[in-house]
Structures are given as C-alpha cells and as structure tokens.
Design an enzyme around this catalytic site. Structure first.
Site, mmCIF file in Angstrom:
data_model
loop_
_atom_site.group_PDB
_atom_site.id
_atom_site.type_symbol
_atom_site.label_atom_id
_atom_site.label_comp_id
_atom_site.label_asym_id
_atom_site.label_seq_id
_atom_site.Cartn_x
_atom_site.Cartn_y
_atom_site.Cartn_z
ATOM 1 N N ALA A 91 0.494 1.499 -6.170
ATOM 2 C CA ALA A 91 -0.586 1.997 -5.348
ATOM 3 C C ALA A 91 -0.878 3.459 -5.634
ATOM 4 O O ALA A 91 -2.010 3.772 -5.940
ATOM 5 C CB ALA A 91 -0.405 1.487 -3.843
ATOM 6 N N GLU A 111 8.139 2.096 -26.754
ATOM 7 C CA GLU A 111 8.252 3.335 -25.783
ATOM 8 C C GLU A 111 9.329 4.420 -25.836
ATOM 9 O O GLU A 111 10.376 3.852 -26.393
ATOM 10 C CB GLU A 111 8.398 2.483 -24.326
ATOM 11 N N VAL A 138 4.634 -9.585 6.044
ATOM 12 C CA VAL A 138 3.771 -10.923 5.399
ATOM 13 C C VAL A 138 4.258 -12.157 5.886
ATOM 14 O O VAL A 138 3.377 -13.165 5.536
ATOM 15 C CB VAL A 138 4.101 -10.589 3.946
ATOM 16 N N GLY A 198 3.554 1.723 -2.048
ATOM 17 C CA GLY A 198 4.312 1.524 -3.033
ATOM 18 C C GLY A 198 3.918 2.061 -4.273
ATOM 19 O O GLY A 198 2.951 3.109 -4.365
ATOM 20 N N ASP A 253 -3.259 -7.731 -16.517
ATOM 21 C CA ASP A 253 -2.557 -7.514 -17.556
ATOM 22 C C ASP A 253 -3.169 -6.096 -18.086
ATOM 23 O O ASP A 253 -4.221 -6.169 -18.673
ATOM 24 C CB ASP A 253 -2.682 -8.508 -18.892
ATOM 25 N N HIS A 254 -2.508 -5.102 -17.576
ATOM 26 C CA HIS A 254 -3.146 -3.681 -17.605
ATOM 27 C C HIS A 254 -3.336 -3.294 -19.287
ATOM 28 O O HIS A 254 -4.171 -2.508 -19.203
ATOM 29 C CB HIS A 254 -2.476 -2.519 -17.019
ATOM 30 N N HIS A 260 1.905 -8.768 -22.569
ATOM 31 C CA HIS A 260 0.957 -7.957 -23.383
ATOM 32 C C HIS A 260 0.731 -8.295 -24.804
ATOM 33 O O HIS A 260 -0.176 -8.210 -25.418
ATOM 34 C CB HIS A 260 1.720 -6.554 -23.133
ATOM 35 N N LYS A 265 12.340 -0.092 -25.272
ATOM 36 C CA LYS A 265 12.448 1.019 -24.698
ATOM 37 C C LYS A 265 13.511 2.061 -25.444
ATOM 38 O O LYS A 265 14.232 1.614 -26.161
ATOM 39 C CB LYS A 265 13.402 0.745 -23.354
ATOM 40 N N GLY A 319 0.680 -1.156 -0.073
ATOM 41 C CA GLY A 319 -0.042 0.055 0.023
ATOM 42 C C GLY A 319 0.871 1.343 -0.140
ATOM 43 O O GLY A 319 0.271 2.553 -0.292
HETATM 44 C C1 BG6 Z 1 4.573 -2.751 -18.047
HETATM 45 C C2 BG6 Z 1 6.062 -2.674 -18.154
HETATM 46 O O1 BG6 Z 1 3.798 -3.996 -17.863
HETATM 47 O O2 BG6 Z 1 4.126 -2.057 -19.043
HETATM 48 C C3 BG6 Z 1 6.708 -1.744 -18.188
HETATM 49 O O3 BG6 Z 1 6.512 -3.612 -16.725
HETATM 50 C C4 BG6 Z 1 6.105 -0.780 -19.339
HETATM 51 O O4 BG6 Z 1 8.062 -1.619 -18.665
HETATM 52 C C5 BG6 Z 1 4.707 -0.385 -19.413
HETATM 53 O O5 BG6 Z 1 6.848 0.515 -19.659
HETATM 54 C C6 BG6 Z 1 4.018 -0.200 -20.595
HETATM 55 O O6 BG6 Z 1 2.756 0.201 -20.160
HETATM 56 P P1 BG6 Z 1 1.854 1.121 -21.141
HETATM 57 O O7 BG6 Z 1 0.628 1.165 -20.589
HETATM 58 O O8 BG6 Z 1 2.727 2.596 -20.582
HETATM 59 O O9 BG6 Z 1 2.171 0.995 -22.557
#
Ligand code: BG6
Length: 505
Positions: free
Chosen positions: A19, A217, A87, A16, A178-179, A241, A341, A14
C-alpha cells in the site's frame, strides 16, 4: 483525457508495504492528473489501531518522492480514512459498512466500490464472503475486487480460492493483478506485433528460430525471505509474469483489440503450451540457488544466509526453461525463459531470434559451414523501454565482411519519467471496468497446470545447491539448456563484467 472517476477504495492491508510503496503513490498520480479528484475516498484497514490523522501522515510520507506541494498533500490526504479491522470478525464489517455508506454520501460516490486485497491470500476468501454477507457491496454502483498474487500455491488451492471468491463476486468483478501487465512495454508487445506487418508476417515457426525471455533481478530476497522461501522463483515469477509474457508473444492476432478478443487468444495460446511429464521436466527445466558471490566491489551473501530463509533451503532463486507451444504457428520453436535473483543486472527483455539466411553467400569458397549472424528483435521492458533490431550490413572498407548493426530505439529518460507506473495504469483500468490487463481465471488455471508438474518433479529430488554465485547470470545448466540445442542466450550482461575482471569466470 482525464475524467473524475467516482469511487470508494477500501484497502485491506492499508498499513502494509505494498500500500505504501505502490498504491498510495499511484492514487496520488491519478489525483494529480485529475483521474480521481473530488469524488473519491479511501478507507485503509488493518489490525493496528491508527487514527485518521496518523494514517494521513503515513500516506503523505509515501508520496514524498513525487514532490507534492503542501496544498496537494492536504487536498489528497483529506480523502483518506482509517478503520482498524479484524478480517474474521463479522461485526467489524458492519462498522466498515457504516463508514463506507457515510463516505459514499459525503463524497457522492454513487455506490461505486473498489475492494483492494493487499494481504496474504489466506484471507481472500473470508474477506470476500463478509463483503457480500455484510452488504458492503452496493446495489447501485459497481463493486469490484482487486487481488494481488499469489493466486493459490498450485492448481488445487487456486481453484479452491477461486471458488470462495466466486461465491461473492462474479468473474467480471474480479481483477487479478499481474503488475507486469501494467508495464508500458509489455502492453507495447501487441503494438509491435500487430501494428507492423514486417513483424507479424514473420511471426511464426518458418522464420523464428527461438524466443528468449529474461526477467533478471540484481536484488536478492531483501526482507521477503520468509515468503520467498515458501514460494521460490517458479511460483513467484514463472507461473504469473513469465507465462503472461509468453501468452502475449504467442497469441494469435485478435480480430479487434478488445478485452474479450485478447483474452480468448491469450487463453488459447496458454492452452497450447506443452504440459510436460517428469522426464520432459528434467530435460527442459532447470533451477538454481545463489551462493556467495561478488561483482566489482560488491560482495553478496548466499541465499541461505538471508533473513527468514531456512539454512538448508532447497528453494530455487533461479529458473530457466524451454517451453514448447504445440500449435500451427509455433510448432518446433523453443520459448526459452529465465528469471532469477541476484543476477548480474536488473533487466527484463525479450529477444526474438530469426532464422539465418538459407546460405551465407559471403562465405569463403569451399566453406559450407558458416552462417550469418541471426537478425534479432529485442524488446526492452525495463529498466529502459524500447526495441532494437539487429541487421547485417557490410563492414566499411576492403573485402566483404559482414557486420551486424543495431537499429536501436529506446525511450528517453523524459518519456520514462512520464510513463505511468504499472499500478497507476491498472488501478485506472479497474476504475473504468477494463479487465484487459488483468488475469482471467482460465489463464491462472492453465498456468498452474503448466508449472505444477515442474514443482512435483522437483519436490521428489534434491538439487546440488547453491549452484550459482550471486552476481552471475545463473547456473551452468541454464546455459547448457540452450547449448545442447545449438542455441545461446542473446543477452549476456555478465560478459562485460568478466572482461573487466569484475566477475569471476
Ligand atoms: C514480484 C515478485 O511479483 O515481482 C518479486 O514477487 C519480484 O519477487 C518482482 O522482485 C519483480 O517485479 P519488477 O517490476 O521489479 O520486475
């Protein structure tokens, strides 16, 4: 329609970065929209000793950019509680459990609990075990576990981890983030495919020449050198991703757009991705690492000079690959992917390159060699969202010159501002128990099998690195990968800079 979802969020990690940067702002957006309102509480835990008041100040800071009113800050942060926590210490879970029960009663949460593990994966197993053994999971409401990547570091460790978590939580209670799956346009891939017959009928090897996926990126590794140097682009971006995007593009249409039907088709698609042997890895996958470079007035140091990175690091900051999908729909169509990157621009986009017409009827007589430019469907995922279609038209004027025109639809800035942040969407999905946009164990397992052999092959050899300057679009081998098959990356943001003399050729 918003609905006041009842839940207690227990956030491990929390204090970090994740968060603060993602979770608290996302919770605030949900709060503002009324998706969580009176009946929610958050317990932040971490090793540090913080008071509730201090924690609330930190939460308030984390939402500053959303311009809350004083009243909103007070109302929102009053739901936050802090509990310092080790933990590995069983007794401390009991303290946590007592606090959880108290808040459950106070906010009438019906026993609904969402455990968010925003910490290093090595703690996932022990935390899950204790949540169960110390009865912090409830019998009455739902108990769900949200976990961040990386899920293991290869198939074996992932399986071990899954086993540990599985001892406490059932698969349907586990929400692996997985965002990318929370991004508006990633979700829109299905709308574009399954909502438009003109695309879906052409969505196969007969009409598609290649599929290209770029997750570029412009940033370097920033403060994450320590983590990244152990991981590298293959595990950081490709295993999760990129392969998720591949599965959404390649899957068969589900009979109905339900969690289970989509998942089944995604898993089938991933299972059809060819698993290479070492020789095929050498031919079809390339890696790179950035050295010093400059773009316009900006100069960048090399990866090896970044904080936390070994001075002779062999870690890849760039990957390009050709994946083949061995099924009826996709046989013979290369799926080219690349990520890295410190590339020229930040941009995630998909290019579907259609086959050219069988013959160019506008060619000069006796010239059998010309082809018309291909039609291309581009799906822009970020920073702009939308899609475009490149078609061939006639250039205005004398003669009959063909001129590609682009039908472009991008969301306006206004729409983008309203577009819910990925984490906000995913947290809401989890509250509702909808796991469509989370990764199932079978997907994780299959993805690891695809990348493990790549990692093993690379680990046996050293590469001449650094091999691309920061600010470029990656190493030469990434361009050769396509050229040797008569293809070429559609998206070339570096050309503009080169033409302006802002990037060395
Ligand atoms: C994360 C990686 O899962 O996704 C990062 O760990 C990366 O290294 C990031 O920068 C990229 O996400 P986004 O949403 O900025 O494209």
């Amino acid at each position: 329609m918003s609905q006041d979802n009842k839940a207690l969020f227990i956030i491990f990690g929390g204090t970090g970065d994740l968060a603060k940067r993602k979770l608290y702002p996302s919770l605030f957006r949900l709060f503002r929209k009324g998706n969580i309102n009176k009946h929610f509480a958050v317990i932040g835990t971490a090793r540090r000793e913080w008071s509730d008041d201090y924690f609330r100040e930190i939460v308030a800071e984390s939402i500053e950019t959303l311009h809350p009113t004083k009243q909103e800050i007070n109302d929102f942060t009053s739901h936050f509680y802090y509990q310092s926590h080790n933990v590995n210490d069983t007794e401390e879970y009991q303290v946590l459990g007592t606090l959880a029960n108290r808040l459950d009663e106070e906010y009438q949460l019906d026993g609904n609990r969402l455990f968010y593990l925003a910490m290093a994966p090595r703690f996932f197993g022990t935390i899950s075990k204790h949540i169960k053994s110390e009865q912090i999971m409830t019998e009455t409401g739902f108990s769900r576990l949200i976990i961040e990547k990386p899920f293991g570091t290869d198939y074996q460790t992932a399986e071990q981890l899954n086993h540990e978590i599985g001892a406490a939580f059932k698969e349907e209670q586990i929400f692996r983030i997985d965002h990318y799956l929370g991004k508006e346009m990633v979700q829109n891939i299905s709308a574009v495919r399954f909502g438009n017959n003109i695309f879906e009928s052409l969505w196969n090897h007969k009409y598609i020449e290649s599929v290209q996926i770029t997750l570029a990126e412009s940033l370097g590794v920033e403060e994450r050198g320590g983590y990244y140097d152990q991981s590298g682009a293959l595990k950081d971006m490709v295993q999760n991703h990129i392969l998720q995007v591949v599965s959404l593009l390649a899957m068969e249409p589900p009979t109905i757009f339900s969690e289970e039907a989509i998942r089944t088709e995604k898993i089938n698609a991933l299972k059809s991705v060819r698993i290479y042997d070492e020789q095929a890895v050498k031919e079809s996958v390339v890696r790179g690492q950035y050295g010093q470079g400059s773009l316009g007035d900006h100069s960048f140091s090399s990866y090896r000079d970044e904080p936390g990175v070994e001075e002779n690091s062999q870690t890849e900051t760039f990957v390009a690959a050709k994946f083949m999908i061995d099924n009826f729909r996709w046989a013979g169509v290369p799926f080219y992917v690349r990520t890295g990157k410190r590339l020229t621009e930040k941009g995630t986009r998909i290019n579907i390159v259609f086959k050219s017409t069988p013959i160019n009827v506008f060619r000069e007589e006796n010239d059998t060699n010309t082809n018309l430019p291909e039609n291309i469907l581009t799906i822009y995922i970020q920073p702009t969202e939308g899609f475009s279609l490149t078609l061939n038209g006639k250039e205005i004027g004398d003669g009959f010159n063909i001129d590609p025109v682009k039908l472009d639809y991008r969301h306006s800035q206004e729409n983008l501002d309203n577009s819910p942040e990925a984490y906000e969407k995913l947290i809401l999905d989890c509250l509702k128990g909808d796991a469509t946009n989370f990764t199932h164990w079978d997907e994780v397992a299959t993805s690891w099998k695809i990348v493990d052999i790549i990692r093993h092959t690379w680990d046996k050899e050293t590469e001449q690195i650094p091999n691309y300057p920061a600010g470029s679009m990656g190493p030469k081998c990434a361009f050769d990968l396509l050229e040797k098959e008569g293809h070429k990356w559609v998206w070339e943001p570096d050309t503009w800079y080169k033409n302006k003399g802002q990037l060395k050729d």
